[in-house]
Design a protein around this motif. Structure first.
Motif, PDB file in Angstrom:
ATOM      1  N   LYS A   1      25.095  43.712  41.802  1.00 19.84           N
ATOM      2  CA  LYS A   1      25.627  42.355  41.878  1.00 19.84           C
ATOM      3  C   LYS A   1      27.131  42.367  41.638  1.00 19.84           C
ATOM      4  O   LYS A   1      27.615  43.020  40.727  1.00 19.84           O
ATOM      5  CB  LYS A   1      24.928  41.456  40.848  1.00 19.84           C
ATOM      6  CG  LYS A   1      23.454  41.223  41.154  1.00 19.84           C
ATOM      7  CD  LYS A   1      22.823  40.322  40.107  1.00 19.84           C
ATOM      8  CE  LYS A   1      21.346  40.088  40.415  1.00 19.84           C
ATOM      9  NZ  LYS A   1      20.703  39.216  39.406  1.00 19.84           N
ATOM     10  N   GLN A   2      27.844  41.630  42.441  1.00 21.76           N
ATOM     11  CA  GLN A   2      29.296  41.544  42.318  1.00 21.76           C
ATOM     12  C   GLN A   2      29.682  40.306  41.516  1.00 21.76           C
ATOM     13  O   GLN A   2      28.930  39.351  41.458  1.00 21.76           O
ATOM     14  CB  GLN A   2      29.917  41.492  43.718  1.00 21.76           C
ATOM     15  CG  GLN A   2      29.646  42.737  44.555  1.00 21.76           C
ATOM     16  CD  GLN A   2      30.167  44.002  43.907  1.00 21.76           C
ATOM     17  OE1 GLN A   2      31.259  44.009  43.346  1.00 21.76           O
ATOM     18  NE2 GLN A   2      29.397  45.065  43.957  1.00 21.76           N
ATOM     19  N   PRO A   3      30.856  40.299  40.835  1.00 23.64           N
ATOM     20  CA  PRO A   3      31.892  41.334  40.922  1.00 23.64           C
ATOM     21  C   PRO A   3      31.765  42.441  39.888  1.00 23.64           C
ATOM     22  O   PRO A   3      32.507  43.403  39.932  1.00 23.64           O
ATOM     23  CB  PRO A   3      33.168  40.528  40.669  1.00 23.64           C
ATOM     24  CG  PRO A   3      32.734  39.488  39.688  1.00 23.64           C
ATOM     25  CD  PRO A   3      31.336  39.106  40.094  1.00 23.64           C
ATOM     26  N   ASN A   4      30.839  42.338  38.944  1.00 28.50           N
ATOM     27  CA  ASN A   4      30.818  43.270  37.820  1.00 28.50           C
ATOM     28  C   ASN A   4      29.945  44.498  38.030  1.00 28.50           C
ATOM     29  O   ASN A   4      29.985  45.426  37.233  1.00 28.50           O
ATOM     30  CB  ASN A   4      30.368  42.547  36.555  1.00 28.50           C
ATOM     31  CG  ASN A   4      31.363  41.491  36.117  1.00 28.50           C
ATOM     32  OD1 ASN A   4      32.563  41.672  36.279  1.00 28.50           O
ATOM     33  ND2 ASN A   4      30.872  40.385  35.593  1.00 28.50           N
ATOM     34  N   GLY A   5      29.131  44.514  39.084  1.00 32.54           N
ATOM     35  CA  GLY A   5      28.269  45.660  39.302  1.00 32.54           C
ATOM     36  C   GLY A   5      27.113  45.696  38.312  1.00 32.54           C
ATOM     37  O   GLY A   5      26.800  44.706  37.654  1.00 32.54           O
ATOM     38  N   TYR A   6      26.463  46.857  38.200  1.00 37.19           N
ATOM     39  CA  TYR A   6      25.319  46.984  37.295  1.00 37.19           C
ATOM     40  C   TYR A   6      25.745  46.918  35.838  1.00 37.19           C
ATOM     41  O   TYR A   6      26.849  47.316  35.470  1.00 37.19           O
ATOM     42  CB  TYR A   6      24.575  48.300  37.554  1.00 37.19           C
ATOM     43  CG  TYR A   6      23.698  48.266  38.777  1.00 37.19           C
ATOM     44  CD1 TYR A   6      22.628  47.395  38.861  1.00 37.19           C
ATOM     45  CD2 TYR A   6      23.949  49.117  39.854  1.00 37.19           C
ATOM     46  CE1 TYR A   6      21.820  47.359  39.979  1.00 37.19           C
ATOM     47  CE2 TYR A   6      23.140  49.085  40.984  1.00 37.19           C
ATOM     48  CZ  TYR A   6      22.076  48.206  41.038  1.00 37.19           C
ATOM     49  OH  TYR A   6      21.288  48.181  42.158  1.00 37.19           O
ATOM     50  N   SER A   7      24.841  46.448  35.016  1.00 35.30           N
ATOM     51  CA  SER A   7      25.112  46.276  33.590  1.00 35.30           C
ATOM     52  C   SER A   7      25.227  47.627  32.885  1.00 35.30           C
ATOM     53  O   SER A   7      24.548  48.591  33.224  1.00 35.30           O
ATOM     54  CB  SER A   7      23.983  45.468  32.945  1.00 35.30           C
ATOM     55  OG  SER A   7      24.123  45.440  31.543  1.00 35.30           O
ATOM     56  N   ASP A   8      26.098  47.681  31.873  1.00 38.38           N
ATOM     57  CA  ASP A   8      26.222  48.861  31.010  1.00 38.38           C
ATOM     58  C   ASP A   8      25.436  48.689  29.717  1.00 38.38           C
ATOM     59  O   ASP A   8      25.463  49.571  28.854  1.00 38.38           O
ATOM     60  CB  ASP A   8      27.694  49.112  30.664  1.00 38.38           C
ATOM     61  CG  ASP A   8      28.498  49.574  31.870  1.00 38.38           C
ATOM     62  OD1 ASP A   8      27.909  50.247  32.730  1.00 38.38           O
ATOM     63  OD2 ASP A   8      29.691  49.261  31.948  1.00 38.38           O
ATOM     64  N   LEU A   9      24.751  47.571  29.552  1.00 41.34           N
ATOM     65  CA  LEU A   9      24.018  47.289  28.324  1.00 41.34           C
ATOM     66  C   LEU A   9      22.630  47.923  28.370  1.00 41.34           C
ATOM     67  O   LEU A   9      21.885  47.780  29.344  1.00 41.34           O
ATOM     68  CB  LEU A   9      23.892  45.782  28.107  1.00 41.34           C
ATOM     69  CG  LEU A   9      25.208  45.015  27.975  1.00 41.34           C
ATOM     70  CD1 LEU A   9      24.932  43.519  27.836  1.00 41.34           C
ATOM     71  CD2 LEU A   9      26.021  45.519  26.789  1.00 41.34           C
TER      72      LEU A   9
END
Length: 248
Positions: free
Chosen positions: A165-173
């Motif tokens: 998903k844009q704009p942040n891309g995949y979650s790092d959490l």
């Protein structure tokens, strides 16, 4: 490195879609026209908030969901000292990650986990596809034959390379990758890795003992757990879904 060229694809200026007139960003006024676009981008990447944002994301990706000021400060300093030279920034991030390795074990996203399975098991020909071939893919087009396997596989474990998903891309959490469904899929694909990407070594009954002795600081504990499995296939599933592998 060719300093005359921008990294990645250049920004295109489409006059019909561009909002005319002067722009004000963070209190600074920029002239109308495409020449101002590169100036504002340069000002944004040199803003202190950008350095802190990137340093925080690197720590969140490598160390913990909640990075501390002590973690991000050395990365910011490396950025300032090298004028944002990414290899130096990444070196600083990796150094910080090693310093906190005993206190934090980051739950790995699906792609990192899959790469770990491949590297540890010796099935390195399975993936990844060479970067140049991955970069040739155009959104909206059908994937070429060589890309279909990683395309399908990564989508199944929740990390399709072209559908973040844009704009942040995949979650790092970590919490976003800890669902029961996604864990079950890792079990399934650890089994698939053994069945599909066998090497001659993997036919050896002691292959898992070799993997464990090579990759773990506590091999006796891991060997005791894995030895309870009835087959090499089961050992594969257990080994690559232990907390010591899921978290790094």
């Amino acid at each position: 490195m060719d300093k005359k060229k921008d990294h990645g694809h250049d920004v295109r200026f489409e006059r019909k879609r561009h909002e005319p007139g002067k722009k004000t960003v963070f209190g600074k006024e920029y002239k109308a026209g495409k020449k101002s676009l590169k100036i504002v981008i340069k000002d944004l990447v040199n803003h202190p908030s950008c350095r802190e944002f990137i340093a925080t994301k690197l720590c969140r990706y490598l160390i913990t969901d909640r990075p501390t000021k002590e973690m991000i400060t050395p990365i910011i300093k490396a950025w300032e000292k090298s004028d944002g030279h990414l290899p130096e920034v990444h070196k600083a991030a990796i150094k910080v990650a090693f310093e906190y390795n005993d206190k934090f074990q980051k739950f790995q996203n699906p792609e990192n986990w899959w790469l770990q399975v491949i590297n540890m098991s010796g099935a390195k020909y399975a993936y990844p596809i060479p970067e140049k071939k991955m970069d040739k893919f155009e959104l909206g087009s059908l994937t070429i034959q060589e890309l279909r396997e990683p395309d399908r596989l990564l989508e199944d474990i929740g990390y399709h390379p072209y559908k973040s998903k844009q704009p942040n891309g995949y979650s790092d959490l970590s919490s976003d990758w800890l669902s029961t469904e996604l864990i079950i899929r890792r079990l399934m694909y650890a089994k698939k890795a053994f069945r599909t990407y066998k090497t001659m070594d993997q036919l050896d009954l002691k292959i898992h003992e070799k993997i464990i002795q090579t990759n773990f600081d506590n091999p006796d504990k891991i060997l005791k757990i894995v030895s309870k499995a009835k087959s090499n296939e089961e050992k594969h599933m257990i080994l690559f879904n232990l907390p010591e592998v899921l978290r790094a």
